[in-house]
Design a protein around this motif. Structure first.
Motif, short mmCIF file in Angstrom:
data_model
loop_
_atom_site.label_atom_id
_atom_site.label_comp_id
_atom_site.label_asym_id
_atom_site.label_seq_id
_atom_site.Cartn_x
_atom_site.Cartn_y
_atom_site.Cartn_z
N ALA A 13 -21.02 1.55 35.05
CA ALA A 13 -21.09 0.71 36.25
C ALA A 13 -19.69 0.53 36.83
CB ALA A 13 -21.70 -0.64 35.91
N THR A 14 -19.63 0.41 38.13
CA THR A 14 -18.38 0.14 38.82
C THR A 14 -18.53 -1.18 39.58
OG1 THR A 14 -19.04 1.30 40.83
CG2 THR A 14 -17.89 2.60 39.15
N LYS A 15 -17.44 -1.80 39.85
CA LYS A 15 -17.49 -2.99 40.69
C LYS A 15 -16.30 -3.01 41.65
CE LYS A 15 -18.52 -7.76 40.98
NZ LYS A 15 -19.31 -8.80 40.43
N TYR A 16 -15.13 -2.71 41.15
CA TYR A 16 -13.93 -2.79 41.99
C TYR A 16 -13.42 -1.41 42.41
CZ TYR A 16 -14.12 -7.58 40.53
OH TYR A 16 -14.56 -8.86 40.30
N SER A 17 -14.09 -0.38 41.94
CA SER A 17 -13.76 0.97 42.38
C SER A 17 -15.00 1.55 43.07
CB SER A 17 -13.33 1.84 41.19
OG SER A 17 -14.37 1.92 40.25
N TYR A 18 -14.84 2.69 43.66
CA TYR A 18 -15.95 3.29 44.40
C TYR A 18 -17.02 3.79 43.44
CZ TYR A 18 -13.23 2.97 48.64
OH TYR A 18 -12.53 2.49 49.71
N GLY A 19 -18.25 3.61 43.86
CA GLY A 19 -19.39 4.08 43.09
C GLY A 19 -20.49 4.53 44.04
N GLU A 77 -21.52 -3.69 42.71
CA GLU A 77 -21.87 -2.81 41.61
C GLU A 77 -22.44 -1.50 42.10
OE1 GLU A 77 -23.63 -3.46 37.88
OE2 GLU A 77 -22.80 -5.47 37.78
N GLY A 78 -22.02 -0.46 41.42
CA GLY A 78 -22.52 0.88 41.68
C GLY A 78 -22.43 1.68 40.40
N TYR A 79 -22.79 2.95 40.49
CA TYR A 79 -22.64 3.86 39.36
C TYR A 79 -21.39 4.69 39.58
CZ TYR A 79 -27.45 3.03 37.73
OH TYR A 79 -28.61 2.48 37.26
N ASP A 80 -20.67 4.96 38.50
CA ASP A 80 -19.46 5.76 38.56
C ASP A 80 -19.76 7.10 39.23
OD1 ASP A 80 -16.58 6.15 37.32
OD2 ASP A 80 -17.73 8.01 36.97
N GLN A 81 -19.01 7.41 40.27
CA GLN A 81 -19.26 8.64 41.04
C GLN A 81 -19.08 9.90 40.20
OE1 GLN A 81 -16.72 8.30 44.49
NE2 GLN A 81 -18.22 7.07 45.58
N HIS A 82 -18.07 9.93 39.34
CA HIS A 82 -17.84 11.12 38.52
C HIS A 82 -18.99 11.34 37.54
CE1 HIS A 82 -13.91 11.71 40.23
NE2 HIS A 82 -13.58 10.46 39.92
N ASP A 83 -19.48 10.25 36.93
CA ASP A 83 -20.61 10.37 36.01
C ASP A 83 -21.83 10.93 36.73
OD1 ASP A 83 -19.03 9.17 34.08
OD2 ASP A 83 -20.24 7.33 33.94
N VAL A 84 -22.12 10.39 37.90
CA VAL A 84 -23.29 10.83 38.65
C VAL A 84 -23.11 12.28 39.11
CG1 VAL A 84 -24.70 10.44 40.73
CG2 VAL A 84 -23.90 8.49 39.36
N ASP A 85 -21.95 12.62 39.63
CA ASP A 85 -21.71 13.99 40.11
C ASP A 85 -21.83 15.01 38.97
OD1 ASP A 85 -21.35 13.06 42.68
OD2 ASP A 85 -19.15 13.08 42.56
N ASP A 86 -21.29 14.68 37.80
CA ASP A 86 -21.42 15.59 36.65
C ASP A 86 -22.88 15.75 36.25
OD1 ASP A 86 -18.67 15.92 36.56
OD2 ASP A 86 -18.37 14.52 34.89
#
Length: 105
Positions: A13-19, A77-86
């Motif tokens: 999960a992300t909160k303060y970075s892009y997700g 809150e979002g999902y980590d972009q790198h995790d999702v992209d991978d």
């Protein structure tokens, strides 16, 4: 990749970075899992994208996985972009293998 793996997939999960918007990602994964269940049942093979298989939405294809875009989040809150992209890279590969199971030269 199996449908149950998709349904159990977790991302940081992300909160303060892009997700990516969590609801959009979860909805897409649910659709992908429903499509994989059709393949797993053995009732439909590479023509799933043109068949009426009783899904609420059009079946997921490797091309759709490659082209999906999620709403970015920042300071929520979002999902980590790198995790999702991978994960999407692995998912697209899995669908390509289902759509064209013949080995290439």
């Amino acid at each position: 990749m199996r449908s149950d793996e998709l349904l159990n997939q977790q991302f940081r999960a992300t909160k303060y970075s892009y997700g990516y918007d969590q609801r959009e990602v979860d909805t897409f994964i649910d659709r992908a899992a429903a499509t994989l269940k059709i393949y797993e049942s053995g009732t439909v093979h590479s023509d799933i994208h043109t068949s009426d298989v009783g899904l609420e939405h059009p079946p997921i294809t490797s091309q759709l996985v490659n082209n999906v875009r999620f709403t970015p989040t920042h300071l929520s809150e979002g999902y980590d972009q790198h995790d999702v992209d991978d994960f999407l890279d692995r998912l697209a590969s899995a669908f390509r293998n289902l759509e064209d199971p013949e080995p290439r030269d």
